[in-house]
Design an enzyme around this catalytic site. Structure first.
Site, mmCIF file in Angstrom:
data_model
loop_
_atom_site.group_PDB
_atom_site.id
_atom_site.type_symbol
_atom_site.label_atom_id
_atom_site.label_comp_id
_atom_site.label_asym_id
_atom_site.label_seq_id
_atom_site.Cartn_x
_atom_site.Cartn_y
_atom_site.Cartn_z
ATOM 1 N N SER A 253 34.062 74.571 8.752
ATOM 2 C CA SER A 253 32.979 73.845 8.107
ATOM 3 C C SER A 253 33.399 73.397 6.709
ATOM 4 C CB SER A 253 31.764 74.757 8.014
ATOM 5 O OG SER A 253 30.743 74.082 7.344
ATOM 6 N N GLY A 254 33.190 72.137 6.440
ATOM 7 C CA GLY A 254 33.517 71.614 5.115
ATOM 8 C C GLY A 254 34.946 71.125 5.002
ATOM 9 N N THR A 258 33.643 65.510 9.800
ATOM 10 C CA THR A 258 32.696 64.406 9.938
ATOM 11 C C THR A 258 33.170 63.192 9.139
ATOM 12 O OG1 THR A 258 30.988 66.051 10.192
ATOM 13 C CG2 THR A 258 30.268 63.810 9.749
ATOM 14 N N ASN A 303 29.264 73.788 2.969
ATOM 15 C CA ASN A 303 29.306 72.320 3.006
ATOM 16 C C ASN A 303 27.895 71.786 2.734
ATOM 17 O OD1 ASN A 303 29.666 69.645 3.548
ATOM 18 N ND2 ASN A 303 30.372 69.921 5.668
ATOM 19 N N SER A 306 26.698 69.878 6.077
ATOM 20 C CA SER A 306 27.345 70.513 7.214
ATOM 21 C C SER A 306 26.689 70.076 8.520
ATOM 22 C CB SER A 306 27.233 72.027 7.054
ATOM 23 O OG SER A 306 27.881 72.662 8.118
ATOM 24 N N SER A 307 27.552 69.666 9.444
ATOM 25 C CA SER A 307 27.003 69.280 10.749
ATOM 26 C C SER A 307 26.654 70.565 11.479
ATOM 27 C CB SER A 307 28.050 68.511 11.557
ATOM 28 O OG SER A 307 28.746 67.628 10.729
ATOM 29 N N GLY A 532 35.194 74.053 14.183
ATOM 30 C CA GLY A 532 36.447 74.737 14.475
ATOM 31 C C GLY A 532 36.205 76.218 14.646
ATOM 32 N N GLU A 534 35.522 79.870 14.080
ATOM 33 C CA GLU A 534 34.764 80.503 12.988
ATOM 34 C C GLU A 534 34.980 81.997 13.020
ATOM 35 O OE1 GLU A 534 30.681 79.308 12.941
ATOM 36 O OE2 GLU A 534 31.158 77.344 12.094
#
Ligand SMILES: Nc1ncnc2c1ncn2[C@@H]1O[C@H](COP(=O)(O)OP(=O)(O)OP(=O)(O)O)[C@@H](O)[C@H]1O
Ligand SMILES: [Mg+2]
Length: 1177
Positions: A253-254, A258, A303, A306-307, A532, A534
């Protein structure tokens, strides 16, 4: 008459350096306005003007038509040089009607003509410098020199492809390379065709339009690593090779997934900009992002955007390569976020955006207050003012996006009603009633608001939230819920509404993105932006799902790359040394294997009747999978790990590392149950969207829905199926630090990601195989210029051509293999070197093309100039020829009239003969002037025309006078005296004495005395016999004849200005004066013959006893002339022509001198007793 006259002008017409100053009157087309030096000085006309070939550049000095140096003949045009490197400033010339030479250089503008047809074209030659031809076309021995430079230029910092890393097994070297590049803002690096992207957390100027264009149609290694390169590569393979593509973006994340996916989209949009009808589709595709992000993204610790869902997007392209539609698949929205967030994190953006950006009317309609703090679901974070502004702005963006996606106002209201209903739902409070069950206070407006917004019956809603209908053995029993259960039901409803609504939104987007017409030839490019691996301190159901997903993707990666690679080697007949790589299929099996896998156990536990709990689930897991090498239970791990692991945890050894999961809430999350009352209620909603969202549940209300994990597994398998059918590209995103700060590179954090993204493994596999392969055709097409045998065209089989190239490049044996249809190159270095050689060669090829082009251009220019020169020539020749003709005509006329004048020269006067005569006279005079006699005595005189006789005579006279005068003036005084004496002699003797003519020639002198007597004379003159002051004027030897007997006696005769002295010189000691005769007293008689006898008549008073004196001198005429010159008395000389001359003797008796002629002159006494003078006649 005129015809035969030929006037020959021997000088050939030349235009060489001709400066035409004044305007030729009869060539109107040419007007020369400038008298400055002519610009055309190249051409020497050697031949007929009409013949172009005859134009020759004959001058060896560089011809200078304004900077162009014509080195050689016209056939050799590519040798035309541009001198000084300056753009030639000639402008030229159009064909026939005129010439215009314009010089825009420092020298003045020259000849310009004013004819309409003339065009002035000033086209400066592009002055780009021709790159020097590089001698090293072939690959150097090592990567050094020029090549080194090219490589370093490409890998400015570190290596841009990890495959080039010397120490490719070392993670430290790997991270070092990443860091080095990151510090220089080089965020992209390759591992083969996998792109590693490190989030820069700042804006970099690498996505500009200009940069975008750099990647259009570029091969991978032609530009530095970039997400655009990946996108372009995929796009080209899709459009030109019709291989469907997918771009797999992963990372934590981050890390920028995206953003990367958006860049890919933007690139595709830019790349297809020129194609027709793509605007609308592109807009929709691009606008789907803000919409999805508003509903699916949230601020997290890691993020700000964050998605919270996985996304796979298909872009469909038509046969032209234009995007014509899209399709989005969403995965596993983090719906728990709707009801609770960690402190400092936020709910999904849309809630805040609506509250900050919705206008009053909308908010009133939704019964909302514009403050997130007012709602339980959005209270957890304290929004700053700036955040509110951003939210408000983004709300506008979202609405814009909705418009583009064609979501109308009504639909929008329904959507916002759902969002608002979730907020209201969160605020519903439950109180405990007397029976200990949950109850909603009647004045709680929230429940009514929700009912109203979702268009359901408020009482039913109330009931559904506080009670539960259970079907047991045919009986329907309604049981009230306690407070906790009610809250759970409420939150479950909120989550369900939001989650399903989100899925609905995606399908709504898909409807809009669906291509209007299905093109059977369409192909698809997929972009997967999915979480990805985690690994958190506490990992739960979500992490389990996500990590499972990553295992599947890794499996796909292995299948697509390793396996397909091996298969390709097999297909191509290349021996393959198997690479040691870890196949994670075993982990996938651990999770998803039927009946045995974790998912299966979980589902079983969820579905089995009886008291199933998370603990019983863990127990089952431990029982069934305890022996699996990738599964670790608390019980089985070593004591050290046991301390770290909770009893409610299990551990999976993922390919990326060990992850410990806590089983808490696994069952609940997997069941994902919404009480049936709520489902039923929602499916009856008047809000069509809500009704649709809950619709299918209503249909299968009896059947138990699939568990969350099974749904996920199925959709994942679906995804894998989709991806397997495509050619993958990978973008691996890395987050450099946890603080969202630019320029910070946390080695540990990165190392962690490198590990669980499997990058080292990736690199190892990459290095084991062949880095590059291309079909022989493609390879040969690109590199054929590197071998003389294949350039420019190779006729044989492409494989043979490639072999030739490879041989020319001196590839080592282990560097490459020749497959059935492809060449395989093991090391990227080899390829880079080849590419470098190509780049160098390309310069040469460019130089050749350049030179050919310039040659062509110069030749054209040269021909134009030549043509121009010919035109100028033509005109100048014409002008000169006309002038010549005119001259000849005039000359013929002149000659004709001249001849006429000649013929009629003696006739009556006419203009012709007058002119002729004039000319004749002039010519005569001219001739005369050159032939004048030079000497006074030269009496010759050139002849003259008959008409000039008189003038000639007069001229002769004048000229003689002139000559005489000149002669006279030139005379010296001595000569003048001589002449005077001669004139005197002439006067006295000419015609009177025979010896006169002979005397003319001889110069008169006054000294005829023998030399030895000079002393005697001088002493005589010094004696008293010589009166002082008397001047000697003449002295000569003489012979005196006695008066009696005529005996000759030697004497000297001296004449002074006063008297004659006869002295006796016989003694030789002194002169003895015999006579002194004063000049005024004497008379002299001479004969007319040639003798030299002088008879001096002495008057009586001087005679004393003697008679006349008879004396002979050597130069009679001279002596008498000199003396007479003094006396001025010629009358004393008597020249007699008698044969007998009497002379006075002593005492009055006369003697006779007989004169006669004879051959031998002599004077002697004749027999007669007379003195006989014999003179030569
Ligand atoms: N190429 C980039 N250039 C500049 N900033 C970037 C870039 N990539 C990412 N960022 C910054 O990092 C932030 C996080 O990126 P992004 O939202 O793409 O991460 P993500 O991998 O999608 O994370 P998540 O998994 O949480 O969705 C972005 O909002 C942006 O500020
Ligand atoms: Mg994201």
């Amino acid at each position: 008459m005129a015809d035969p006259v030929v006037v020959v002008d021997s000088s050939p017409p030349t235009v060489n350096g001709v400066n035409v100053v004044d305007s030729p009157s009869n060539i109107d087309a040419v007007k020369v306005v400038d008298s400055s030096p002519p610009t055309v000085n190249v051409v020497n006309v050697a031949d007929s003007p009409s013949n172009v070939d005859a134009v020759k550049v004959v001058d060896s000095t560089p011809p200078t038509v304004n900077g162009v140096n014509v080195v050689d003949g016209p056939s050799d045009v590519h040798t035309v040089n541009v001198v000084n490197g300056e753009p030639p400033s000639v402008a030229v010339v159009n064909g026939v009607d005129g010439v215009n030479v314009v010089n825009d250089g420092p020298s003045p503008v020259n000849v310009v003509n004013g004819i309409d047809a003339v065009k002035v074209v000033d086209r400066p030659l592009p002055s780009d410098n021709v790159k020097p031809i590089n001698p090293a076309l072939l690959r150097p021995e090592s990567v050094s020199g020029v090549m080194e430079h090219a490589l370093q230029h490409r890998d400015r910092v570190g290596v841009q492809d990890f495959v080039l890393l010397e120490d490719y097994r070392s993670e430290a070297a790997f991270i070092d390379n990443l860091r080095k590049r990151f510090k220089e803002n080089l965020i992209y690096t390759y591992i083969g065709n996998v792109l590693i992207s490190v989030n820069p957390y700042k804006h970099l100027p690498i996505y500009t339009e200009e940069k975008t264009k750099l990647y259009f149609k570029k091969a991978f290694f032609e530009a530095s690593p970039h997400v655009f390169a990946i996108a372009d590569n995929a796009y080209r393979s899709l459009v030109y090779e019709h291989r469907e593509q997918c771009i797999l973006i992963s990372g934590e994340s981050g890390s920028g997934k995206t953003e990367a996916s958006k860049k890919v989209l933007e690139y595709i949009a830019a790349r297809t900009n020129h194609l027709r009808n793509v605007e609308r589709v592109k807009d929709k595709l691009l606008q789907s992002n803000p919409l999805l992000e508003a509903f699916g993204n949230a601020k997290t610790h890691r993020n700000d955007n964050s998605s919270r869902f996985g996304k796979y997007m298909d872009i469909q392209f038509n046969y032209e390569g234009a995007p014509e539609g899209g399709h989005i698949l969403n995965y596993l929205l983090e719906k728990s976020r709707v009801v609770s967030q960690m402190s400092g994190e936020r709910n999904f953006h849309i809630f805040y955006q609506l509250l900050s950006g919705g206008d009053n009317e909308l908010l009133a309609y939704l019964k909302l207050q514009g403050r997130p703090e007012a709602y339980k679901y959005t209270t957890d974070s304290v929004s700053q003012v700036s955040q509110k502004i951003t939210d408000a702005e983004q709300f506008r963006t979202v609405r814009e996006a909705m418009k583009v996606i064609e979501i109308g106002e009504d639909e929008q209201r329904e959507i916002f009603a759902i969002v608002a209903s979730v907020l209201h739902l969160g605020n519903i409070k439950f109180v405990q009633n007397d029976k200990g069950f949950a109850e909603i206070l009647s004045h709680d407006a929230n429940c009514n608001n929700v009912a109203e917004l979702l268009q359901v019956d408020p009482t039913k809603l109330c009931e559904a939230l506080t009670s539960r209908t259970i079907e047991a053995r045919g009986d329907v029993v309604n049981t009230p819920l306690d407070q906790e259960q009610a809250r759970y039901a409420r939150d479950a409803l909120a989550k369900a509404i939001y989650d399903r609504h989100f899925s609905w939104l995606v399908s709504r987007l898909n409807t809009s993105l669906d291509p209007k017409e299905k093109d059977p030839r369409a192909s698809v490019m997929g972009i997967l932006d999915i979480y990805g691996f985690e690994i958190f301190p506490k990992n739960s159901f979500e992490q389990f799902c996500i990590n499972f997903c990553n295992e599947k993707l890794q499996q796909l990666f292995i299948q697509l790359t390793l396996k397909s690679e091996q298969e390709e080697y097999l297909r191509e007949g290349i021996e393959w040394e198997p690479v040691e790589y870890f196949n994670n299929i075993i982990i996938c099996d651990l999770v998803e294997a039927k009946h045995r896998g974790i998912i299966s156990v979980l589902d079983d536990e969820c579905l089995r009747p009886g008291e199933a709990t998370d603990a019983s689930f863990l127990e089952k897991l431990n029982q069934q999978l305890g022996g699996h090498p990738h599964y670790k239970s608390h019980r089985k791990v070593d004591s050290r790990t046991q301390k770290l692991m909770g009893r409610d945890e299990f551990c999976i050894v993922h390919y990326a590392g060990e992850v410990t999961y806590s089983v808490n809430t696994f069952l609940e999350k997997n069941n994902d149950l919404l009480f049936r009352d709520l489902q039923t209620l929602m499916s009856s909603s008047g809000n069509s969207t809500v009704a649709k969202c809950f619709q299918d549940l209503k249909l299968h209300s009896k059947k138990r829905p699939e568990t969350a994990i099974t749904q996920f597994k199925n959709s994942l398998n679906e995804l894998i199926k989709i991806l397997s059918s495509k050619e993958p590209s990978y973008i691996r995103c890395i987050k450099p630090n946890d603080f969202k700060t630019p320029m910070q590179f946390d080695d540990k954090l990165v190392s962690h990601q490198v590990k669980y993204l499997g990058l080292m493994e990736n690199l190892r596999v990459r290095r084991a195989g062949f880095a590059y392969r291309r079909t022989y055709e493609v390879f040969l097409e690109r590199y054929k210029c590197l071998s003389a045998e294949t350039w420019p065209n190779f006729r044989g089989h492409p494989r043979d051509g490639v072999l030739k190239v490879v041989t020319a490049l001196k590839y080592e044996k282990e560097e490459y293999r020749m497959g059935n249809t492809k060449i395989f190159i093991r090391f990227p270095k080899t390829l880079f070197e080849t590419e470098d050689a190509f780049q160098l060669k390309r310069n040469d090829v460019a130089t050749i093309i350049q030179s050919r082009w310039r040659g062509y251009w110069q030749r054209k220019k040269y021909l134009r100039m030549k043509e121009a020169a010919v035109v100028i020539q033509k005109w100048v020749r014409r002008y000169l020829a006309q002038k010549l003709k005119e001259r000849r005509k005039n000359a013929a006329q002149v000659i004709r009239s001249f001849i006429k004048g000649f013929i009629t020269r003696n006739g009556p006067e006419t203009p012709e003969n007058r002119r002729f005569l004039g000319i004749a006279k002039v010519h005569w005079l001219k001739r005369l002037s050159t032939r004048l006699p030079k000497k006074v005595l030269d009496l010759s005189w050139p002849p003259c025309p008959a008409t000039c006789q008189e003038a000639s005579k007069e001229l002769h006279r004048l000229y003689r006078a002139h000559l005489s005068r000149k002669y006279r003036l030139a005379l010296s005084p001595v000569n003048k005296k001589q002449f005077e004496l001669k004139v005197l002699a002439e006067k006295i003797f000419k015609g009177k004495k025979t010896s006169y003519p002979a005397s003319v020639r001889e110069r008169f002198i006054t000294e005829r005395l023998a030399k030895e007597l000079h002393v005697l004379r001088n002493s005589f003159m010094a004696s008293p016999s010589w009166p002082t002051g008397e001047q000697l004027i003449y002295s000569t030897d003489a012979v005196k004849f006695d008066r009696r007997g005529y005996k000759p006696r030697d004497r000297a005769l001296l004449a002074s200005d006063k008297a004659l002295y006869v002295v006796d010189a016989s003694g030789r000691k002194t002169f003895k004066l015999k006579h002194r005769l004063p000049l005024e007293k004497i008379k002299v008689v001479v004969t007319n013959e040639s003798d030299n006898l002088i008879l001096i008549k002495i008057p009586q008073e001087l005679k004393k006893d003697k008679g006349d004196l008879i004396i002979q001198v050597s130069h009679l005429i001279e002596a008498l002339s000199v003396v007479t010159d003094y006396t001025k008395r010629p009358d004393i000389i008597d020249i007699v022509d008698t044969r007998m001359i009497t002379h006075n003797r002593q005492s009055g008796k006369d003697g006779v001198i007989e004169v006669t002629n004879g051959p031998q002159p002599s004077i002697h006494r004749a027999k007669s007793g007379n003195l006989l003078v014999v003179a030569v006649p």
